[in-house]
Design a protein around this motif. Structure first.
Motif, PDB file in Angstrom:
ATOM      1  N   SER A 166       2.543 -73.054  -4.504  1.00 44.42           N
ATOM      2  CA  SER A 166       0.462 -73.325  -4.242  1.00 44.42           C
ATOM      3  C   SER A 166       0.586 -74.879  -4.864  1.00 44.42           C
ATOM      4  O   SER A 166       0.885 -75.316  -5.895  1.00 44.42           O
ATOM      5  CB  SER A 166       0.038 -72.073  -5.497  1.00 44.42           C
ATOM      6  OG  SER A 166       0.351 -70.474  -5.069  1.00 44.42           O
ATOM      7  N   LEU A 167      -0.629 -75.241  -3.908  1.00 46.77           N
ATOM      8  CA  LEU A 167      -0.869 -76.451  -4.700  1.00 46.77           C
ATOM      9  C   LEU A 167      -1.449 -76.293  -6.041  1.00 46.77           C
ATOM     10  O   LEU A 167      -2.532 -75.905  -6.203  1.00 46.77           O
ATOM     11  CB  LEU A 167      -1.706 -76.786  -3.778  1.00 46.77           C
ATOM     12  CG  LEU A 167      -1.524 -77.063  -2.167  1.00 46.77           C
ATOM     13  CD1 LEU A 167      -2.142 -77.588  -1.332  1.00 46.77           C
ATOM     14  CD2 LEU A 167      -0.066 -78.108  -2.038  1.00 46.77           C
ATOM     15  N   GLY A 168      -1.318 -78.120  -6.925  1.00 40.01           N
ATOM     16  CA  GLY A 168      -2.046 -78.059  -8.083  1.00 40.01           C
ATOM     17  C   GLY A 168      -0.893 -77.566  -9.004  1.00 40.01           C
ATOM     18  O   GLY A 168      -1.829 -77.268 -10.550  1.00 40.01           O
ATOM     19  N   THR A 169      -0.808 -76.686  -8.914  1.00 39.01           N
ATOM     20  CA  THR A 169       0.754 -75.834  -9.939  1.00 39.01           C
ATOM     21  C   THR A 169       2.021 -76.261 -10.207  1.00 39.01           C
ATOM     22  O   THR A 169       2.463 -77.431 -10.121  1.00 39.01           O
ATOM     23  CB  THR A 169       1.048 -74.117  -8.614  1.00 39.01           C
ATOM     24  OG1 THR A 169       1.366 -74.951  -8.635  1.00 39.01           O
ATOM     25  CG2 THR A 169      -0.334 -73.640  -9.113  1.00 39.01           C
ATOM     26  N   PHE A 170       2.337 -75.947 -11.172  1.00 42.50           N
ATOM     27  CA  PHE A 170       3.736 -76.272 -12.204  1.00 42.50           C
ATOM     28  C   PHE A 170       4.700 -76.016 -10.584  1.00 42.50           C
ATOM     29  O   PHE A 170       5.672 -77.174 -10.835  1.00 42.50           O
ATOM     30  CB  PHE A 170       3.921 -75.337 -13.445  1.00 42.50           C
ATOM     31  CG  PHE A 170       5.076 -75.716 -14.235  1.00 42.50           C
ATOM     32  CD1 PHE A 170       4.953 -77.463 -14.825  1.00 42.50           C
ATOM     33  CD2 PHE A 170       6.273 -75.179 -14.305  1.00 42.50           C
ATOM     34  CE1 PHE A 170       5.883 -77.092 -15.484  1.00 42.50           C
ATOM     35  CE2 PHE A 170       7.368 -75.184 -15.119  1.00 42.50           C
ATOM     36  CZ  PHE A 170       6.958 -76.662 -15.620  1.00 42.50           C
ATOM     37  N   GLU A 171       4.686 -75.195 -10.385  1.00 42.97           N
ATOM     38  CA  GLU A 171       5.702 -74.539  -8.787  1.00 42.97           C
ATOM     39  C   GLU A 171       5.502 -75.950  -8.485  1.00 42.97           C
ATOM     40  O   GLU A 171       6.903 -76.186  -7.698  1.00 42.97           O
ATOM     41  CB  GLU A 171       5.550 -73.526  -8.538  1.00 42.97           C
ATOM     42  CG  GLU A 171       5.855 -72.660  -9.647  1.00 42.97           C
ATOM     43  CD  GLU A 171       4.970 -71.804 -10.835  1.00 42.97           C
ATOM     44  OE1 GLU A 171       3.925 -72.386 -10.330  1.00 42.97           O
ATOM     45  OE2 GLU A 171       5.365 -71.194 -11.641  1.00 42.97           O
ATOM     46  N   GLU A 172       4.635 -76.929  -8.106  1.00 48.65           N
ATOM     47  CA  GLU A 172       4.861 -77.727  -7.377  1.00 48.65           C
ATOM     48  C   GLU A 172       5.692 -78.711  -7.749  1.00 48.65           C
ATOM     49  O   GLU A 172       5.855 -79.712  -6.782  1.00 48.65           O
ATOM     50  CB  GLU A 172       3.183 -77.718  -6.591  1.00 48.65           C
ATOM     51  CG  GLU A 172       3.303 -78.640  -5.434  1.00 48.65           C
ATOM     52  CD  GLU A 172       1.348 -79.271  -5.311  1.00 48.65           C
ATOM     53  OE1 GLU A 172       1.015 -80.206  -4.102  1.00 48.65           O
ATOM     54  OE2 GLU A 172       0.987 -79.215  -6.021  1.00 48.65           O
ATOM     55  N   LYS A 173       4.890 -78.951  -8.714  1.00 42.88           N
ATOM     56  CA  LYS A 173       6.139 -80.119  -9.208  1.00 42.88           C
ATOM     57  C   LYS A 173       7.166 -79.841  -9.466  1.00 42.88           C
ATOM     58  O   LYS A 173       7.829 -80.684  -9.097  1.00 42.88           O
ATOM     59  CB  LYS A 173       5.010 -79.879 -10.725  1.00 42.88           C
ATOM     60  CG  LYS A 173       4.085 -81.090 -11.242  1.00 42.88           C
ATOM     61  CD  LYS A 173       3.689 -80.646 -12.109  1.00 42.88           C
ATOM     62  CE  LYS A 173       2.011 -81.309 -12.365  1.00 42.88           C
ATOM     63  NZ  LYS A 173       1.450 -81.344 -13.719  1.00 42.88           N
ATOM     64  N   ILE A 174       7.695 -78.579  -9.374  1.00 42.85           N
ATOM     65  CA  ILE A 174       9.314 -78.136  -9.435  1.00 42.85           C
ATOM     66  C   ILE A 174       9.720 -78.105  -8.469  1.00 42.85           C
ATOM     67  O   ILE A 174      11.002 -78.954  -8.363  1.00 42.85           O
ATOM     68  CB  ILE A 174       9.566 -76.810 -10.241  1.00 42.85           C
ATOM     69  CG1 ILE A 174       9.321 -76.623 -12.081  1.00 42.85           C
ATOM     70  CG2 ILE A 174      10.969 -76.145 -10.010  1.00 42.85           C
ATOM     71  CD1 ILE A 174       9.077 -75.551 -11.913  1.00 42.85           C
ATOM     72  N   ASN A 175       8.645 -78.359  -7.414  1.00 39.74           N
ATOM     73  CA  ASN A 175       9.130 -78.942  -5.638  1.00 39.74           C
ATOM     74  C   ASN A 175       9.966 -79.768  -5.646  1.00 39.74           C
ATOM     75  O   ASN A 175      10.673 -79.983  -4.809  1.00 39.74           O
ATOM     76  CB  ASN A 175       8.483 -77.914  -5.211  1.00 39.74           C
ATOM     77  CG  ASN A 175       9.131 -77.881  -3.649  1.00 39.74           C
ATOM     78  OD1 ASN A 175      10.078 -77.064  -3.243  1.00 39.74           O
ATOM     79  ND2 ASN A 175       8.027 -78.158  -2.720  1.00 39.74           N
ATOM     80  N   THR A 176       8.394 -80.943  -5.958  1.00 42.18           N
ATOM     81  CA  THR A 176       8.687 -82.038  -5.588  1.00 42.18           C
ATOM     82  C   THR A 176      10.199 -83.206  -6.284  1.00 42.18           C
ATOM     83  O   THR A 176      11.145 -83.328  -5.841  1.00 42.18           O
ATOM     84  CB  THR A 176       7.724 -82.891  -6.321  1.00 42.18           C
ATOM     85  OG1 THR A 176       6.218 -81.721  -5.477  1.00 42.18           O
ATOM     86  CG2 THR A 176       7.304 -84.059  -6.291  1.00 42.18           C
ATOM     87  N   MET A 177      10.486 -82.177  -7.619  1.00 39.34           N
ATOM     88  CA  MET A 177      11.151 -82.722  -8.215  1.00 39.34           C
ATOM     89  C   MET A 177      12.537 -81.825  -7.896  1.00 39.34           C
ATOM     90  O   MET A 177      13.459 -83.097  -7.375  1.00 39.34           O
ATOM     91  CB  MET A 177      11.580 -81.981 -10.158  1.00 39.34           C
ATOM     92  CG  MET A 177      11.730 -82.319 -10.936  1.00 39.34           C
ATOM     93  SD  MET A 177      12.740 -82.126 -11.998  1.00 39.34           S
ATOM     94  CE  MET A 177      12.628 -80.139 -12.089  1.00 39.34           C
ATOM     95  N   MET A 178      12.771 -80.699  -7.318  1.00 40.59           N
ATOM     96  CA  MET A 178      14.022 -80.094  -6.852  1.00 40.59           C
ATOM     97  C   MET A 178      14.351 -81.200  -5.500  1.00 40.59           C
ATOM     98  O   MET A 178      15.731 -81.483  -4.715  1.00 40.59           O
ATOM     99  CB  MET A 178      13.667 -78.866  -6.647  1.00 40.59           C
ATOM    100  CG  MET A 178      13.602 -78.038  -7.472  1.00 40.59           C
ATOM    101  SD  MET A 178      13.645 -75.672  -6.784  1.00 40.59           S
ATOM    102  CE  MET A 178      14.917 -75.973  -6.198  1.00 40.59           C
ATOM    103  N   ALA A 179      13.236 -81.542  -4.980  1.00 46.37           N
ATOM    104  CA  ALA A 179      13.110 -81.727  -3.648  1.00 46.37           C
ATOM    105  C   ALA A 179      14.291 -83.799  -4.316  1.00 46.37           C
ATOM    106  O   ALA A 179      15.112 -84.343  -2.641  1.00 46.37           O
ATOM    107  CB  ALA A 179      12.200 -82.531  -2.898  1.00 46.37           C
TER     108      ALA A 179
END
Length: 82
Positions: free
Chosen positions: A36-49
């Motif tokens: 989901s956009l704007g969530t903690f998971e989005e930040k994790i996804n960016t970090m993982m990339a």
């Protein structure tokens, strides 16, 4: 397969995906990541990339590891130059 709770370590997610492909060897396997956009998971996804990108710069796929080197190659690798 649906990844909906991202891990901090991308290798764990890759392992789960690989396991799904092994289980479904005779069937088509589709993998989706729900973020989901704007969530903690989005930040994790960016970090993982960025972690995957960094890993790609340091170790290339198919690169032989230390365990695959011959004794002579290991000696040459660790030989001290005077």
């Amino acid at each position: 397969m649906i990844h909906y709770d991202l891990w901090w370590n991308p290798a764990v997610e890759d392992q789960a995906t690989d396991r799904t492909y092994r289980i479904g060897q005779t069937r088509t396997v589709m993998v989706h990541r729900l973020i989901s956009l704007g969530t903690f998971e989005e930040k994790i996804n960016t970090m993982m990339a960025s972690k995957r990108e960094l890993a790609g710069l340091t170790v290339a796929a198919g690169e032989s590891g230390l365990s695959e080197l011959s004794n002579e190659e290991l000696r040459e690798l660790f030989k001290l130059e005077g």
